[in-house]
Design an enzyme around this catalytic site. Sequence first.
Site, mmCIF file in Angstrom:
data_model
loop_
_atom_site.group_PDB
_atom_site.id
_atom_site.type_symbol
_atom_site.label_atom_id
_atom_site.label_comp_id
_atom_site.label_asym_id
_atom_site.label_seq_id
_atom_site.Cartn_x
_atom_site.Cartn_y
_atom_site.Cartn_z
ATOM 1 N N TRP A 101 4.217 76.517 -56.483
ATOM 2 C CA TRP A 101 3.685 77.683 -57.204
ATOM 3 C C TRP A 101 4.801 78.516 -57.789
ATOM 4 O O TRP A 101 4.662 79.060 -58.889
ATOM 5 C CB TRP A 101 2.752 78.498 -56.309
ATOM 6 N N ASP A 171 3.855 86.961 -55.409
ATOM 7 C CA ASP A 171 2.608 86.203 -55.441
ATOM 8 C C ASP A 171 2.178 86.069 -53.978
ATOM 9 O O ASP A 171 2.791 85.337 -53.208
ATOM 10 C CB ASP A 171 2.873 84.826 -56.065
ATOM 11 N N LYS A 195 -8.481 82.489 -51.006
ATOM 12 C CA LYS A 195 -7.992 82.032 -49.697
ATOM 13 C C LYS A 195 -8.350 83.040 -48.617
ATOM 14 O O LYS A 195 -9.102 82.742 -47.704
ATOM 15 C CB LYS A 195 -6.491 81.776 -49.748
HETATM 16 N N1 PMP Z 1 0.017 80.890 -56.017
HETATM 17 C C1 PMP Z 1 -0.220 80.366 -54.809
HETATM 18 C C2 PMP Z 1 0.699 80.717 -53.677
HETATM 19 C C3 PMP Z 1 -1.299 79.504 -54.625
HETATM 20 O O1 PMP Z 1 -1.524 78.961 -53.418
HETATM 21 C C4 PMP Z 1 -2.143 79.206 -55.721
HETATM 22 C C5 PMP Z 1 -3.372 78.340 -55.590
HETATM 23 N N2 PMP Z 1 -3.436 77.469 -54.593
HETATM 24 C C6 PMP Z 1 -1.849 79.761 -56.959
HETATM 25 C C7 PMP Z 1 -0.775 80.618 -57.077
HETATM 26 C C8 PMP Z 1 -2.680 79.468 -58.170
HETATM 27 O O2 PMP Z 1 -3.830 80.215 -58.080
HETATM 28 P P1 PMP Z 1 -5.036 80.102 -59.114
HETATM 29 O O3 PMP Z 1 -5.652 78.777 -58.900
HETATM 30 O O4 PMP Z 1 -5.889 81.264 -58.724
HETATM 31 O O5 PMP Z 1 -4.477 80.252 -60.482
#
Ligand code: PMP
Length: 358
Positions: A101, A171, A195
């Site tokens: 991520w 994030d 989550k």
């Molecule tokens: N950042 C983290 C730490 C994640 O775990 C995730 C999704 N698993 C995301 C960003 C991406 O999130 P989204 O699918 O809401 O765009």
Amino acid sequence: MKIYNFSAGPACLPEPVLAAAAEASKQYMRTGMSLMEMSHRSTPVVELFEETTERIKSLLAIPSNYHVLWLQGGASTQFSMVPLNLLPEGSSADYIETGAWSIKAIAECNKVGRANVIGSSKDVTFSFIPKECEQNTRSPYLHITSNNTIYGTQFKVFPKIENKDGVLVADMSSDILSKPIDVTEFGLIYAGAQKNMGPAGVTLVIIRDDLVGKNYRVLPTMLNYETHVKKDSMFNTPPVFSVFVVNETLKWLEDLGGLEAMAVINERKAGKLYSEIERNPLFRSPVNAVDCSLMNVPFVFNKEGMDDGTFLQFCDKRGLNTLKGHRSVGGFRASIYNAMPEAGVDALISAMQDYEIV
Ligand code: PMP
């Protein structure tokens, strides 16, 4: 059979929250209408947004100089919005690379300006959190991923910002609301809800007021934080039902005793699972113990060649679902977010012990 869903996200939700969602999908507050049919301009929905915002401000002790936004586009849109709004033209921002991520966040920053990667654990499959990274003292922000959903590492201490005009951006998609945090350490926090906070479809942004409206470049209206601050997250049709489920999840957290109480439970759940991984000769943890995540617990077989799918089937038969590790790590991953009952963790530990003697 009771099913425990160990998915990394969308993840399990507390039962009372699901019950309230079922009710609101039929009828909301004796209006005779489903919440999904109601205008975001109607009084009950405006009040719902106000209530949810107040609730999260109180749970996270968010100071009055921060705005709370409920946006769409997932945490992934924040990968772009952060540099678009906070990075002056022609400059760079510091990033710590701790997993898939953060790689995506870095890639988006590089489309807007330049991401300066000041620490990375990429060459050892992101098994630790880089510490004592040398910051660029002119960086407008340092971006971190507080919890790495795929690799199972987590910042236990947040970096201090060396630029007195710079801010920390996090994030927190996979550990928001899992423990108390000091919001004043951050200029901006973002997190997808799916989550620890509710269903997919809504993303929380907490932004300090002096970071809004910097206007470093001409921005698409929807990608400007100022748009959403000015309109209380109602510039366009917001994800009302998702926000409702967030509000119910926050109520559940309050009833449990808030974030201090949640943190104690999370420590206990993760602690017993890590102890079993350490004790059980079949398994090991692929991550540095001091950085191990309390939310996503990856584990692998100690010996090569054991990973033929039988352990997953063994777990599945006991109602322990979605334990397959991410393809880049292999093995298993138990996501044990706030809503995973301790009984689910106990059931997984029993399965690991029983598998040992099969
Ligand atoms: N950042 C983290 C730490 C994640 O775990 C995730 C999704 N698993 C995301 C960003 C991406 O999130 P989204 O699918 O809401 O765009």
